[in-house]
Design an enzyme around this catalytic site. Sequence first.
Site, short mmCIF file in Angstrom:
data_model
loop_
_atom_site.label_atom_id
_atom_site.label_comp_id
_atom_site.label_asym_id
_atom_site.label_seq_id
_atom_site.Cartn_x
_atom_site.Cartn_y
_atom_site.Cartn_z
N ASP A 131 0.83 -1.20 0.00
CA ASP A 131 0.00 0.00 0.00
C ASP A 131 0.86 1.25 0.00
O ASP A 131 1.44 1.63 1.02
CB ASP A 131 -0.90 0.00 1.24
CG ASP A 131 -1.81 1.21 1.26
OD1 ASP A 131 -2.80 1.20 0.50
OD2 ASP A 131 -1.52 2.17 1.99
N TYR A 171 3.23 9.60 -0.33
CA TYR A 171 4.37 9.01 0.38
C TYR A 171 5.70 9.22 -0.36
O TYR A 171 6.76 8.93 0.18
CB TYR A 171 4.19 7.50 0.61
CG TYR A 171 2.89 7.08 1.27
CD1 TYR A 171 2.08 8.01 1.92
CD2 TYR A 171 2.48 5.76 1.26
CE1 TYR A 171 0.88 7.63 2.50
CE2 TYR A 171 1.29 5.37 1.85
CZ TYR A 171 0.48 6.32 2.47
OH TYR A 171 -0.70 5.92 3.04
N LYS A 173 -2.41 6.05 -4.42
CA LYS A 173 -3.54 6.95 -4.16
C LYS A 173 -3.29 8.34 -4.73
O LYS A 173 -2.14 8.80 -4.78
CB LYS A 173 -3.75 7.09 -2.64
CG LYS A 173 -3.67 5.78 -1.87
CD LYS A 173 -3.91 5.95 -0.38
CE LYS A 173 -3.60 4.67 0.40
NZ LYS A 173 -2.20 4.53 0.79
N HIS A 202 -7.30 9.60 -2.14
CA HIS A 202 -6.71 9.50 -0.80
C HIS A 202 -7.60 10.09 0.29
O HIS A 202 -7.57 9.64 1.44
CB HIS A 202 -5.34 10.20 -0.80
CG HIS A 202 -4.38 9.67 0.22
ND1 HIS A 202 -3.03 9.54 -0.03
CD2 HIS A 202 -4.56 9.24 1.48
CE1 HIS A 202 -2.44 9.05 1.06
NE2 HIS A 202 -3.35 8.87 1.98
#
Length: 288
Positions: free
Chosen positions: A52, A57, A90, A122
């Site tokens: 994930d 990120y 996302k 997200h």
Amino acid sequence: MAQSAYSLSSTVKVNNGSSIPLIQLGVYMVSGQETMNHAVHTALGAGYRGIDSAEWYQNEREVGRAVRSFLSSPDNKASLRREDIEFTTKLKSNISYSATRKSIKRSIEESGLGYIDLYLLHSPYGGKSKRLECWRAVEDAIGEGEIKIGGVSNFGIKHLEELLASTPRVTPAVNQVEIHPFNTQSKLSKFCQKKGIVVQAWGPLVRGMRMEHHTISSLAKKYTCSPAQLLIRWSLQHGYVPLPKSVTPHRIIENGQVHDVEIEAFDMEKLDALDEHLVTDWDPTNTD
Ligand code: NDP
């Protein structure tokens, strides 16, 4: 679900007929290629099949490289192929249709994985019209084979109702929200389950903040498991897909070994009663 069904090879069916792995590796705040390689190789070698990630990120490239290097390495003892791995990423912000289409293409390029297995909005931030506009972009990207499954994250009931009422071509398959015994989100999760939307539990280990809580440690002792395994098993027994994050090899392995930890109904209730709506990061589920 049978006890043996809670293993790294278990999957859960989503509303488009395909399946996703029941336990997946979270990689929020995992950075650096070496660290990522280590975590991803350990996880895939141990039997994990889902990772994930997110545009936010800033590690889609590292995840993709780590997956690809695993597939061609001697660590790949099960002869896995790209299609055996579930790559989730996302959309960072709900800006516009075209920005979403661009983000999707960029995520595919960054990861080098050819396509995205599960793509999520997200958060619901941005307002109703932007959410619906960006969802149209996800639907079109699914139509073009860039994405296999579409879903959302941190959507509250009103956001889901609004999306479902818009008669979408694709119904979101997943809602990924913070869920653990200290933030059970039971109303939201029941709503999702009633609508056939799979609940993915982010922060399933409470970010490590409650490992020493007396109820957690005493139940972990009772079931001869670690506090992390107890929390993961709680998530699974509620029908969620937990995404435990770790960069520590023995923890990655431990977090996937929960098949023989069966929490009795009475203790599940005890764990449910720990709810204090603890938000470990953000909670956009009530935004407009
Ligand atoms: P988690 O609840 O998964 O907790 C991670 C923390 O627990 C890390 O500090 C890790 O340390 C530690 N840990 C892991 N395994 C063990 C263990 N067996 N024993 C003791 N400590 C352990 O937190 P996250 O917030 O990372 O959530 C998981 C994933 O969910 C994220 O990585 C991300 O993929 C997703 N997520 C999604 C969000 C969203 O808005 N959609 C928001 C936040 C997360 P170490 O790594 O050092 O081993």
